[in-house]
Design a protein around this motif. Structure first.
Motif, PDB file in Angstrom:
ATOM      1  N   LYS A  13       0.797  -1.426   0.030  1.00  0.00           N
ATOM      2  CA  LYS A  13       0.142   0.179   0.048  1.00  0.00           C
ATOM      3  C   LYS A  13       0.858   1.328   0.089  1.00  0.00           C
ATOM      4  O   LYS A  13       0.753   2.171  -0.631  1.00  0.00           O
ATOM      5  CB  LYS A  13      -0.863   0.151   1.172  1.00  0.00           C
ATOM      6  CG  LYS A  13      -1.994   1.235   1.079  1.00  0.00           C
ATOM      7  CD  LYS A  13      -2.865   0.997   2.486  1.00  0.00           C
ATOM      8  CE  LYS A  13      -3.829   2.377   2.440  1.00  0.00           C
ATOM      9  NZ  LYS A  13      -4.664   2.468   4.004  1.00  0.00           N
ATOM     10  N   GLU A  16       2.353   1.758  -3.353  1.00  0.00           N
ATOM     11  CA  GLU A  16       1.418   2.439  -4.424  1.00  0.00           C
ATOM     12  C   GLU A  16       1.272   3.881  -3.807  1.00  0.00           C
ATOM     13  O   GLU A  16       0.955   4.578  -5.158  1.00  0.00           O
ATOM     14  CB  GLU A  16       0.055   1.474  -4.155  1.00  0.00           C
ATOM     15  CG  GLU A  16       0.088   0.334  -4.777  1.00  0.00           C
ATOM     16  CD  GLU A  16      -1.604  -0.372  -4.518  1.00  0.00           C
ATOM     17  OE1 GLU A  16      -2.214  -0.043  -3.680  1.00  0.00           O
ATOM     18  OE2 GLU A  16      -1.781  -1.421  -5.301  1.00  0.00           O
ATOM     19  N   GLU A  17       1.110   4.303  -2.725  1.00  0.00           N
ATOM     20  CA  GLU A  17       1.050   5.690  -2.402  1.00  0.00           C
ATOM     21  C   GLU A  17       2.302   6.327  -2.837  1.00  0.00           C
ATOM     22  O   GLU A  17       2.005   7.697  -3.429  1.00  0.00           O
ATOM     23  CB  GLU A  17       0.910   5.831  -0.969  1.00  0.00           C
ATOM     24  CG  GLU A  17      -0.268   5.232  -0.483  1.00  0.00           C
ATOM     25  CD  GLU A  17      -0.409   5.248   1.087  1.00  0.00           C
ATOM     26  OE1 GLU A  17       0.633   5.737   1.901  1.00  0.00           O
ATOM     27  OE2 GLU A  17      -1.493   4.951   1.732  1.00  0.00           O
ATOM     28  N   LEU A  19       4.254   5.588  -5.488  1.00  0.00           N
ATOM     29  CA  LEU A  19       4.055   5.681  -7.122  1.00  0.00           C
ATOM     30  C   LEU A  19       2.933   6.743  -7.577  1.00  0.00           C
ATOM     31  O   LEU A  19       3.258   7.461  -8.567  1.00  0.00           O
ATOM     32  CB  LEU A  19       3.475   4.241  -7.359  1.00  0.00           C
ATOM     33  CG  LEU A  19       4.914   3.324  -7.394  1.00  0.00           C
ATOM     34  CD1 LEU A  19       4.339   2.111  -7.900  1.00  0.00           C
ATOM     35  CD2 LEU A  19       5.907   3.656  -8.494  1.00  0.00           C
ATOM     36  N   GLU A  20       1.949   6.862  -6.730  1.00  0.00           N
ATOM     37  CA  GLU A  20       0.958   7.911  -7.115  1.00  0.00           C
ATOM     38  C   GLU A  20       1.524   9.174  -6.970  1.00  0.00           C
ATOM     39  O   GLU A  20       1.032  10.099  -7.856  1.00  0.00           O
ATOM     40  CB  GLU A  20      -0.186   7.391  -6.350  1.00  0.00           C
ATOM     41  CG  GLU A  20      -1.615   8.671  -6.660  1.00  0.00           C
ATOM     42  CD  GLU A  20      -2.826   8.137  -5.654  1.00  0.00           C
ATOM     43  OE1 GLU A  20      -3.680   8.720  -5.900  1.00  0.00           O
ATOM     44  OE2 GLU A  20      -2.675   7.351  -5.084  1.00  0.00           O
ATOM     45  N   GLU A  23       3.716  10.194  -9.628  1.00  0.00           N
ATOM     46  CA  GLU A  23       3.003  10.619 -10.811  1.00  0.00           C
ATOM     47  C   GLU A  23       2.407  12.226 -10.829  1.00  0.00           C
ATOM     48  O   GLU A  23       2.261  12.679 -11.594  1.00  0.00           O
ATOM     49  CB  GLU A  23       1.916   9.436 -11.330  1.00  0.00           C
ATOM     50  CG  GLU A  23       2.565   8.278 -11.781  1.00  0.00           C
ATOM     51  CD  GLU A  23       3.419   8.462 -12.970  1.00  0.00           C
ATOM     52  OE1 GLU A  23       3.057   9.240 -13.993  1.00  0.00           O
ATOM     53  OE2 GLU A  23       4.610   8.053 -13.176  1.00  0.00           O
ATOM     54  N   GLN A  24       1.751  12.178  -9.591  1.00  0.00           N
ATOM     55  CA  GLN A  24       1.242  13.735  -9.446  1.00  0.00           C
ATOM     56  C   GLN A  24       2.291  14.710  -9.370  1.00  0.00           C
ATOM     57  O   GLN A  24       2.159  15.737 -10.116  1.00  0.00           O
ATOM     58  CB  GLN A  24       0.840  13.601  -8.103  1.00  0.00           C
ATOM     59  CG  GLN A  24      -0.611  12.717  -7.666  1.00  0.00           C
ATOM     60  CD  GLN A  24      -1.231  12.730  -6.452  1.00  0.00           C
ATOM     61  OE1 GLN A  24      -0.520  13.291  -5.472  1.00  0.00           O
ATOM     62  NE2 GLN A  24      -2.285  12.135  -6.043  1.00  0.00           N
TER      63      GLN A  24
END
Length: 267
Positions: A13, A16-17, A19-20, A23-24
């Motif tokens: 988790k 994933e955070e 990676l997000e 991208e942001q």
């Protein structure tokens, strides 16, 4: 077993955070700064996206004020990146590409480079008065009076550059030959005729105010000149804000090395 699964899920988790977030940040960089460079930013994005995110906010301050055009902002970046006290190639290339994208001409970029290339004369700005002072201490005074030829060169400088400052007195008095040669060299950028007098002062101010140089005499001179040529307090402050981003090059230069070292240790 349940504890291990729970820990594994938390790590997944968290990944994933991250990676997000990465991208942001990339998208925000593109949206707000108008570009993204994998070569410059990817290592920092991989190892510490939180730092890059905060840097992005820091770098956006002058972009949100908009006292200086996007094209001229990129030319100012080029000025301190190509300076002999910095010479940061990745930034030079990125900001040249950006400047062209915003409508800059080859002649404008050349004019910025040529103005930045004049920095070497500052040896005389600092060394000349010291030499004159030390000579006077041992009774070897340097004449305060200018010869007819020296006065002609001074007037030519004022005519071509639009100003005179006391920092030019020492080189003119000590070495009319080098002053004459510099006068010829320093007028070449003017022949491009692409930059305004105000913008030329901004370029010189960017070089002198860079943290790798910090020439107070030059800064004062170019601030006075910029004001004389119509610059506002807000524009000059924006130049400083742009130049203040130079410090990030400590990270953009070294973090890729750290990333490479870590990769080698994992093999």
């Amino acid at each position: 077993m349940k504890e291990y699964r729970h820990e594994s899920e938390n790590i997944h988790k968290k990944n994933e955070e991250v990676l997000e977030l990465q991208e942001q940040i990339k998208q925000k960089f593109r949206d707000k700064r108008g570009y993204w460079s994998e070569g410059i930013w990817s290592s920092m994005l991989n190892l510490d996206p939180y730092f890059l995110e905060q840097y992005l906010d820091f770098s956006l301050v002058p972009f949100e004020k908009k006292h200086i055009s996007l094209k001229d902002k990129e030319l100012i970046y080029i000025a301190f990146d190509v300076s002999a006290t910095h010479m940061y190639e990745p930034g030079t290339q990125a900001h040249m590409e950006n400047a062209l994208e915003y409508g800059a001409t080859t002649e404008e970029i050349l004019e910025v480079i040529e103005i930045a290339s004049l920095l070497g004369m500052q040896t005389f700005h600092f060394g000349g008065p010291i030499l004159i002072d030390e000579l006077e201490k041992i009774g070897m005074n340097v004449s305060q009076d200018l010869s007819e030829q020296q006065l002609k060169m001074k007037n030519s400088f004022i005519e071509k550059h639009g100003y005179w400052d006391e920092i030019w007195d020492a080189p003119l008095r000590l070495s009319p030959q080098i002053f004459s040669a510099y006068l010829g060299l320093s007028t070449v950028p003017l022949k491009h005729g692409q930059l305004t007098q105000k913008m030329r002062q901004f370029v010189s101010l960017a070089v002198d105010s860079a943290s790798t140089h910090l020439n107070e005499k030059g800064m004062r001179m170019h601030i006075r000149n910029a004001l004389e040529f119509g610059a506002s307090k807000e524009e000059i402050t924006e130049v400083f804000e742009l130049v203040s981003t130079l410090g990030i090059h400590a990270a953009t230069t070294s973090v890729p090395i750290l990333e490479k070292v870590l990769q080698l240790r994992e093999k």
